[in-house]
Design a protein around this motif. Structure first.
Motif, PDB file in Angstrom:
ATOM      1  N   LYS A   1       7.313   3.630 -12.218  1.00  0.00           N
ATOM      2  CA  LYS A   1       7.544   3.821 -13.659  1.00  0.00           C
ATOM      3  C   LYS A   1       6.215   3.967 -14.391  1.00  0.00           C
ATOM      4  N   LEU A   2       5.255   3.107 -14.033  1.00  0.00           N
ATOM      5  CA  LEU A   2       3.945   3.181 -14.699  1.00  0.00           C
ATOM      6  C   LEU A   2       3.284   4.530 -14.413  1.00  0.00           C
ATOM      7  N   ALA A   3       3.299   4.924 -13.134  1.00  0.00           N
ATOM      8  CA  ALA A   3       2.596   6.158 -12.741  1.00  0.00           C
ATOM      9  C   ALA A   3       3.239   7.386 -13.365  1.00  0.00           C
ATOM     10  N   GLU A   4       4.571   7.410 -13.401  1.00  0.00           N
ATOM     11  CA  GLU A   4       5.258   8.605 -13.899  1.00  0.00           C
ATOM     12  C   GLU A   4       5.197   8.719 -15.416  1.00  0.00           C
ATOM     13  N   LYS A   5       5.432   7.583 -16.085  1.00  0.00           N
ATOM     14  CA  LYS A   5       5.570   7.653 -17.540  1.00  0.00           C
ATOM     15  C   LYS A   5       4.273   7.372 -18.282  1.00  0.00           C
ATOM     16  N   TYR A   6       3.432   6.515 -17.715  1.00  0.00           N
ATOM     17  CA  TYR A   6       2.234   6.111 -18.452  1.00  0.00           C
ATOM     18  C   TYR A   6       0.952   6.337 -17.648  1.00  0.00           C
ATOM     19  N   GLY A   7       1.043   7.140 -16.589  1.00  0.00           N
ATOM     20  CA  GLY A   7      -0.122   7.364 -15.728  1.00  0.00           C
ATOM     21  C   GLY A   7      -1.285   8.028 -16.448  1.00  0.00           C
ATOM     22  N   ASP A   8      -0.993   8.705 -17.554  1.00  0.00           N
ATOM     23  CA  ASP A   8      -2.058   9.396 -18.273  1.00  0.00           C
ATOM     24  C   ASP A   8      -2.521   8.622 -19.508  1.00  0.00           C
ATOM     25  N   LYS A   9      -2.119   7.368 -19.599  1.00  0.00           N
ATOM     26  CA  LYS A   9      -2.567   6.542 -20.733  1.00  0.00           C
ATOM     27  C   LYS A   9      -3.999   6.061 -20.495  1.00  0.00           C
ATOM     28  N   PRO A  10      -4.679   5.606 -21.544  1.00  0.00           N
ATOM     29  CA  PRO A  10      -6.034   5.066 -21.334  1.00  0.00           C
ATOM     30  C   PRO A  10      -6.031   3.904 -20.346  1.00  0.00           C
ATOM     31  N   ALA A  11      -7.087   3.825 -19.551  1.00  0.00           N
ATOM     32  CA  ALA A  11      -7.152   2.819 -18.485  1.00  0.00           C
ATOM     33  C   ALA A  11      -7.032   1.396 -19.040  1.00  0.00           C
TER      34      ALA A  11
ATOM     35  N   ARG B   1       0.840  -1.208   0.000  1.00  0.00           N
ATOM     36  CA  ARG B   1       0.000   0.000   0.000  1.00  0.00           C
ATOM     37  C   ARG B   1       0.873   1.256   0.000  1.00  0.00           C
ATOM     38  N   ARG B   2       1.936   1.214   0.800  1.00  0.00           N
ATOM     39  CA  ARG B   2       2.850   2.369   0.845  1.00  0.00           C
ATOM     40  C   ARG B   2       3.502   2.585  -0.522  1.00  0.00           C
ATOM     41  N   ALA B   3       3.888   1.469  -1.148  1.00  0.00           N
ATOM     42  CA  ALA B   3       4.517   1.561  -2.472  1.00  0.00           C
ATOM     43  C   ALA B   3       3.546   2.182  -3.477  1.00  0.00           C
ATOM     44  N   ARG B   4       2.269   1.772  -3.377  1.00  0.00           N
ATOM     45  CA  ARG B   4       1.254   2.313  -4.296  1.00  0.00           C
ATOM     46  C   ARG B   4       1.077   3.818  -4.079  1.00  0.00           C
ATOM     47  N   HIS B   5       1.000   4.214  -2.796  1.00  0.00           N
ATOM     48  CA  HIS B   5       0.822   5.638  -2.502  1.00  0.00           C
ATOM     49  C   HIS B   5       2.033   6.449  -2.977  1.00  0.00           C
ATOM     50  N   ALA B   6       3.219   5.865  -2.800  1.00  0.00           N
ATOM     51  CA  ALA B   6       4.437   6.566  -3.259  1.00  0.00           C
ATOM     52  C   ALA B   6       4.387   6.763  -4.768  1.00  0.00           C
ATOM     53  N   ALA B   7       3.954   5.724  -5.476  1.00  0.00           N
ATOM     54  CA  ALA B   7       3.865   5.821  -6.943  1.00  0.00           C
ATOM     55  C   ALA B   7       2.836   6.866  -7.355  1.00  0.00           C
ATOM     56  N   LEU B   8       1.692   6.872  -6.666  1.00  0.00           N
ATOM     57  CA  LEU B   8       0.637   7.827  -7.021  1.00  0.00           C
ATOM     58  C   LEU B   8       1.073   9.257  -6.689  1.00  0.00           C
ATOM     59  N   ASP B   9       1.810   9.425  -5.580  1.00  0.00           N
ATOM     60  CA  ASP B   9       2.317  10.758  -5.237  1.00  0.00           C
ATOM     61  C   ASP B   9       3.273  11.266  -6.309  1.00  0.00           C
ATOM     62  N   ARG B  10       4.127  10.354  -6.760  1.00  0.00           N
ATOM     63  CA  ARG B  10       5.090  10.743  -7.803  1.00  0.00           C
ATOM     64  C   ARG B  10       4.354  11.135  -9.072  1.00  0.00           C
ATOM     65  N   GLN B  11       3.281  10.391  -9.373  1.00  0.00           N
ATOM     66  CA  GLN B  11       2.513  10.682 -10.589  1.00  0.00           C
ATOM     67  C   GLN B  11       1.860  12.059 -10.488  1.00  0.00           C
TER      68      GLN B  11
ATOM     69  N   PHE C   1       1.748  -2.269 -17.501  1.00  0.00           N
ATOM     70  CA  PHE C   1       2.297  -2.593 -16.182  1.00  0.00           C
ATOM     71  C   PHE C   1       3.037  -3.931 -16.211  1.00  0.00           C
ATOM     72  N   GLN C   2       2.432  -4.913 -16.884  1.00  0.00           N
ATOM     73  CA  GLN C   2       3.076  -6.221 -16.951  1.00  0.00           C
ATOM     74  C   GLN C   2       4.406  -6.143 -17.696  1.00  0.00           C
ATOM     75  N   ARG C   3       4.418  -5.337 -18.730  1.00  0.00           N
ATOM     76  CA  ARG C   3       5.657  -5.174 -19.498  1.00  0.00           C
ATOM     77  C   ARG C   3       6.748  -4.543 -18.619  1.00  0.00           C
ATOM     78  N   ILE C   4       6.354  -3.511 -17.884  1.00  0.00           N
ATOM     79  CA  ILE C   4       7.314  -2.830 -17.001  1.00  0.00           C
ATOM     80  C   ILE C   4       7.788  -3.796 -15.910  1.00  0.00           C
TER      81      ILE C   4
ATOM     82  N   PRO D   1      -6.582   9.690 -11.952  1.00  0.00           N
ATOM     83  CA  PRO D   1      -5.797   9.213 -10.798  1.00  0.00           C
ATOM     84  C   PRO D   1      -6.538   8.140 -10.005  1.00  0.00           C
ATOM     85  N   ALA D   2      -7.873   8.264  -9.921  1.00  0.00           N
ATOM     86  CA  ALA D   2      -8.643   7.251  -9.173  1.00  0.00           C
ATOM     87  C   ALA D   2      -8.594   5.905  -9.878  1.00  0.00           C
ATOM     88  N   GLU D   3      -8.665   5.929 -11.215  1.00  0.00           N
ATOM     89  CA  GLU D   3      -8.607   4.669 -11.978  1.00  0.00           C
ATOM     90  C   GLU D   3      -7.227   4.031 -11.858  1.00  0.00           C
ATOM     91  N   LEU D   4      -6.205   4.877 -11.903  1.00  0.00           N
ATOM     92  CA  LEU D   4      -4.840   4.362 -11.760  1.00  0.00           C
ATOM     93  C   LEU D   4      -4.654   3.742 -10.379  1.00  0.00           C
TER      94      LEU D   4
END
Lengths: 121, 201
Positions: free
Chosen positions: B54-64, A39-49, B71-74, B16-19
């Protein structure tokens, strides 16, 4: 030891699907420390995003936002500035044209025409 | 039954909620996949976190709809990167220390752990829940023993519910190779489980 089917529907599932089902069951029984860490890892990723998205949004909005006037006083100043710029450009063009004509008149009177005048464009 | 329902493919960008929902649904399976591959809980957590970032930063805005495949590729690439780094590290360790490579491999010898399971002097399982846990443990151990590509194909195809084309795209191989890997993995798993007393239909 048999993997017992849990319902009549399960009887029709293949071995890989049964294995997948048991693996999913295993993920539901994970210890709380691991679940918390995930969960922490997920939140960290979402924060970065979010930070990443905000930095891009800030750049784009900032560039478009700052030159636009916001108050009536700024609008008046902007209109005056544009009027002065347009007037100055027109006056400079007029002066330049007048100066060119004066030079040409002097050249005709002194019979000292530049070569460019005789070239047929 | 597949563990999750594949989202409909749409061009609508992920919110962001979908991600967050996608990562929440996927994180445990991703962790298990990494754990099967690297057999180290901390490293598996690091791999999952890296893949999520990596997914969130680089592809977070891609279609759901594109998120599962991306994600699996990454994730698989991050696992492979770990293998490569480990290989280089092992090479240097071998050069710099007196330990031989075989000693390092023996730490992960699955036969050692299998020997514990075949210990029939242990008391019988008191209830179905314990029996189920034992079956799951044996399945997980059998998965760990599979060759990496077979395990990858099996998990993507049957656990993540991807079709052959998607699995091939994630693994970077042909659809024929995916079918071969899946078939071999299924046979190897069935044989391994049968050896430990688990019968598959």
């Amino acid at each position: 030891m048999n993997i017992e089917p849990r319902s009549p529907h399960d009887r029709q599932t293949s071995a890989p699907e049964q294995i997948a089902g048991l693996l999913t069951l295993a993920t539901e029984q994970m210890d709380s420390d691991t679940v918390d860490a995930l969960r922490r890892a997920r939140h960290a990723a979402l924060d970065r995003q979010m930070a990443h998205a905000h930095s891009f949004a800030f750049d784009g909005i900032h560039i478009l936002h700052w030159p636009i006037p916001h108050t009536p006083r700024q609008w008046v100043a902007a209109v005056l500035l544009i009027a002065v710029l347009v007037g100055s450009a027109g006056y400079w063009q007029h002066l330049h044209k007048h100066e060119m004509m004066a030079h040409l008149d002097i050249a005709i009177l002194t019979d000292d025409m530049p070569m460019e005048v005789f070239i047929d464009n | 039954m597949l563990p999750f329902h594949k989202p409909k493919r749409s061009n609508k960008l992920a919110t962001p909620a979908e991600l967050s929902q996608f990562l929440g649904n996927t994180e445990r399976r991703a962790y298990k996949q990494a754990l099967f591959a690297v057999r180290d809980e901390h490293v598996a957590l690091d791999i999952v976190q890296d893949a999520m970032i990596k997914l969130a930063e680089k592809y977070g805005d891609k279609p759901a709809g594109e998120l599962p495949l991306l994600f699996q590729r990454i994730l698989q690439n991050t696992i492979r990167d770990h293998y490569r780094r480990q290989k280089v590290r092992n090479a240097w360790t071998t050069l710099l220390s007196s330990l031989t490579p075989k000693n390092g491999e023996e730490e992960y010898d699955p036969l050692e752990s299998l020997a514990d399971d075949d210990n029939h002097s242990a008391p019988p399982p008191p209830d179905a829940a314990l029996q189920q846990k034992q079956v799951i443990a044996r399945i997980e151990r059998a998965l760990e023993r599979l060759p990496a590509r077979q395990r990858e194909a099996f998990l993507l195809r049957y656990w993540e519910g991807m079709d052959i084309t998607e699995t091939a795209a994630v693994m970077g191989c042909t659809e024929g190779s995916v079918k071969t890997h899946c078939s071999r993995a299924t046979h190897a798993l069935a044989a391994a489980l049968k050896n430990t007393g688990v019968e598959l239909p």
